[in-house]
Design a protein around this motif. Structure first.
Motif, PDB file in Angstrom:
ATOM      1  N   ALA A 199      -6.973  30.402  13.299  1.00 16.32           N
ATOM      2  CA  ALA A 199      -5.618  29.862  13.422  1.00 16.32           C
ATOM      3  C   ALA A 199      -4.723  30.798  14.236  1.00 16.32           C
ATOM      4  O   ALA A 199      -3.900  30.342  15.038  1.00 16.32           O
ATOM      5  CB  ALA A 199      -5.011  29.624  12.045  1.00 16.32           C
ATOM      6  N   ALA A 200      -4.898  32.098  14.052  1.00 15.55           N
ATOM      7  CA  ALA A 200      -4.111  33.062  14.822  1.00 15.55           C
ATOM      8  C   ALA A 200      -4.471  32.983  16.303  1.00 15.55           C
ATOM      9  O   ALA A 200      -3.599  33.056  17.173  1.00 15.55           O
ATOM     10  CB  ALA A 200      -4.336  34.473  14.285  1.00 15.55           C
ATOM     11  N   LYS A 201      -5.762  32.810  16.590  1.00 12.86           N
ATOM     12  CA  LYS A 201      -6.192  32.679  17.984  1.00 12.86           C
ATOM     13  C   LYS A 201      -5.637  31.391  18.590  1.00 12.86           C
ATOM     14  O   LYS A 201      -5.181  31.381  19.736  1.00 12.86           O
ATOM     15  CB  LYS A 201      -7.713  32.700  18.065  1.00 12.86           C
ATOM     16  N   LYS A 202      -5.639  30.337  17.812  1.00 14.23           N
ATOM     17  CA  LYS A 202      -5.113  29.053  18.282  1.00 14.23           C
ATOM     18  C   LYS A 202      -3.614  29.149  18.559  1.00 14.23           C
ATOM     19  O   LYS A 202      -3.097  28.535  19.485  1.00 14.23           O
ATOM     20  CB  LYS A 202      -5.398  27.981  17.238  1.00 14.23           C
ATOM     21  N   ARG A 203      -2.912  29.946  17.757  1.00 13.42           N
ATOM     22  CA  ARG A 203      -1.469  30.138  17.924  1.00 13.42           C
ATOM     23  C   ARG A 203      -1.139  30.728  19.297  1.00 13.42           C
ATOM     24  O   ARG A 203      -0.120  30.418  19.889  1.00 13.42           O
ATOM     25  CB  ARG A 203      -0.971  31.064  16.801  1.00 13.42           C
ATOM     26  N   ALA A 204      -2.024  31.560  19.827  1.00 14.80           N
ATOM     27  CA  ALA A 204      -1.792  32.213  21.114  1.00 14.80           C
ATOM     28  C   ALA A 204      -2.385  31.432  22.290  1.00 14.80           C
ATOM     29  O   ALA A 204      -2.244  31.840  23.436  1.00 14.80           O
ATOM     30  CB  ALA A 204      -2.380  33.624  21.085  1.00 14.80           C
ATOM     31  N   TYR A 205      -3.035  30.303  22.014  1.00 15.04           N
ATOM     32  CA  TYR A 205      -3.713  29.516  23.034  1.00 15.04           C
ATOM     33  C   TYR A 205      -2.725  28.946  24.046  1.00 15.04           C
ATOM     34  O   TYR A 205      -1.686  28.413  23.690  1.00 15.04           O
ATOM     35  CB  TYR A 205      -4.477  28.370  22.356  1.00 15.04           C
ATOM     36  N   VAL A 206      -3.089  29.066  25.342  1.00 14.78           N
ATOM     37  CA  VAL A 206      -2.292  28.500  26.426  1.00 14.78           C
ATOM     38  C   VAL A 206      -3.111  27.469  27.196  1.00 14.78           C
ATOM     39  O   VAL A 206      -2.650  26.371  27.480  1.00 14.78           O
ATOM     40  CB  VAL A 206      -1.794  29.607  27.388  1.00 14.78           C
ATOM     41  N   ASP A 207      -4.332  27.838  27.550  1.00 16.56           N
ATOM     42  CA  ASP A 207      -5.219  26.992  28.343  1.00 16.56           C
ATOM     43  C   ASP A 207      -6.647  27.470  28.077  1.00 16.56           C
ATOM     44  O   ASP A 207      -6.834  28.482  27.409  1.00 16.56           O
ATOM     45  CB  ASP A 207      -4.859  27.138  29.828  1.00 16.56           C
ATOM     46  N   ALA A 208      -7.632  26.782  28.619  1.00  8.44           N
ATOM     47  CA  ALA A 208      -9.029  27.158  28.390  1.00  8.44           C
ATOM     48  C   ALA A 208      -9.264  28.622  28.776  1.00  8.44           C
ATOM     49  O   ALA A 208      -9.153  28.989  29.940  1.00  8.44           O
ATOM     50  CB  ALA A 208      -9.960  26.262  29.190  1.00  8.44           C
ATOM     51  N   GLY A 209      -9.552  29.457  27.786  1.00  4.73           N
ATOM     52  CA  GLY A 209      -9.802  30.878  28.018  1.00  4.73           C
ATOM     53  C   GLY A 209      -8.551  31.715  28.201  1.00  4.73           C
ATOM     54  O   GLY A 209      -8.634  32.923  28.356  1.00  4.73           O
ATOM     55  N   VAL A 210      -7.384  31.092  28.209  1.00  2.29           N
ATOM     56  CA  VAL A 210      -6.126  31.812  28.453  1.00  2.29           C
ATOM     57  C   VAL A 210      -5.318  31.861  27.159  1.00  2.29           C
ATOM     58  O   VAL A 210      -5.118  30.844  26.499  1.00  2.29           O
ATOM     59  CB  VAL A 210      -5.291  31.129  29.565  1.00  2.29           C
ATOM     60  N   HIS A 211      -4.885  33.077  26.801  1.00  9.01           N
ATOM     61  CA  HIS A 211      -4.071  33.288  25.607  1.00  9.01           C
ATOM     62  C   HIS A 211      -2.889  34.174  25.970  1.00  9.01           C
ATOM     63  O   HIS A 211      -2.951  34.943  26.925  1.00  9.01           O
ATOM     64  CB  HIS A 211      -4.896  33.963  24.502  1.00  9.01           C
ATOM     65  N   ARG A 212      -1.826  34.088  25.179  1.00 11.59           N
ATOM     66  CA  ARG A 212      -0.629  34.903  25.408  1.00 11.59           C
ATOM     67  C   ARG A 212      -0.572  36.016  24.364  1.00 11.59           C
ATOM     68  O   ARG A 212      -0.695  35.769  23.168  1.00 11.59           O
ATOM     69  CB  ARG A 212       0.623  34.042  25.310  1.00 11.59           C
ATOM     70  N   CYS A 213      -0.367  37.241  24.828  1.00 12.97           N
ATOM     71  CA  CYS A 213      -0.209  38.388  23.927  1.00 12.97           C
ATOM     72  C   CYS A 213       1.060  38.178  23.108  1.00 12.97           C
ATOM     73  O   CYS A 213       2.123  37.888  23.658  1.00 12.97           O
ATOM     74  CB  CYS A 213      -0.129  39.681  24.727  1.00 12.97           C
ATOM     75  N   GLU A 214       0.943  38.323  21.791  1.00 19.74           N
ATOM     76  CA  GLU A 214       2.097  38.110  20.922  1.00 19.74           C
ATOM     77  C   GLU A 214       3.051  39.295  20.898  1.00 19.74           C
ATOM     78  O   GLU A 214       4.121  39.206  20.309  1.00 19.74           O
ATOM     79  CB  GLU A 214       1.626  37.776  19.503  1.00 19.74           C
ATOM     80  N   ASN A 215       2.695  40.374  21.558  1.00 23.28           N
ATOM     81  CA  ASN A 215       3.598  41.518  21.634  1.00 23.28           C
ATOM     82  C   ASN A 215       4.370  41.534  22.948  1.00 23.28           C
ATOM     83  O   ASN A 215       5.579  41.482  22.956  1.00 23.28           O
ATOM     84  CB  ASN A 215       2.840  42.828  21.457  1.00 23.28           C
TER      85      ASN A 215
END
Length: 160
Positions: free
Chosen positions: A25-41
């Protein structure tokens, strides 16, 4: 249990966190696009995967994508960008390892808010700070990053 056996059990338990629904769920929260995530910091976009074509496509789509290129176990190039970390360290930085009764509940928290998605830079800084608190810092920090506060002030001022 001897030290080697203890470490093997810890490593096996850590691998189990990848199937933890709160971790996912935490990984999904940072999801932007396939293979792309946003750093929460710091908010930087990162890419995880094995396709140089996808890195290029995402770079064209989003502008700047942060990734680190490293060979994996099969000697293929793999791109790493995001780390999912426990907000509260699994091993207390001050107290150290205080037994299985504390280690296991910290390893498997009861909320997805106990995890955060960090880019490799932010994760390394957070880990470095925890290692300094523990007194286990290896002293190799100076050569690890070329980043300065002028490059990205959010990376330096990480919230733990």
């Amino acid at each position: 249990m001897n030290k080697k056996q203890t470490q093997r059990v810890k490593n096996a338990l850590r691998r189990l966190t990848f199937s933890d629904p709160f971790w996912k769920a935490a990984k999904k929260r940072a999801y932007v696009d396939a293979g792309v995530h946003r750093c929460e910091n710091c908010g930087v976009l990162t890419y995880n995967g094995v396709s140089l074509k996808n890195v290029t496509k995402m770079f064209e789509k989003y502008g700047e994508i942060f990734t680190v290129e490293k060979p994996d176990r099969k000697k293929r190039m793999r791109y790493y960008g995001i780390e999912i970390d426990h907000i509260v360290p699994v091993v207390d930085p001050i107290e150290g390892n205080s037994g299985w009764d504390e280690f296991i509940p910290r390893l498997f928290p009861d909320s997805f808010e106990a995890y955060m998605c960090l880019c490799i830079s932010c994760h390394s800084i957070k880990t470095k700070c925890e290692n300094i608190d523990r007194g286990t810092d290896k002293g190799d920090w100076d050569d690890f990053f070329d980043l300065t506060e002028e490059d990205n002030p959010d990376i330096i001022n990480i919230e733990v």
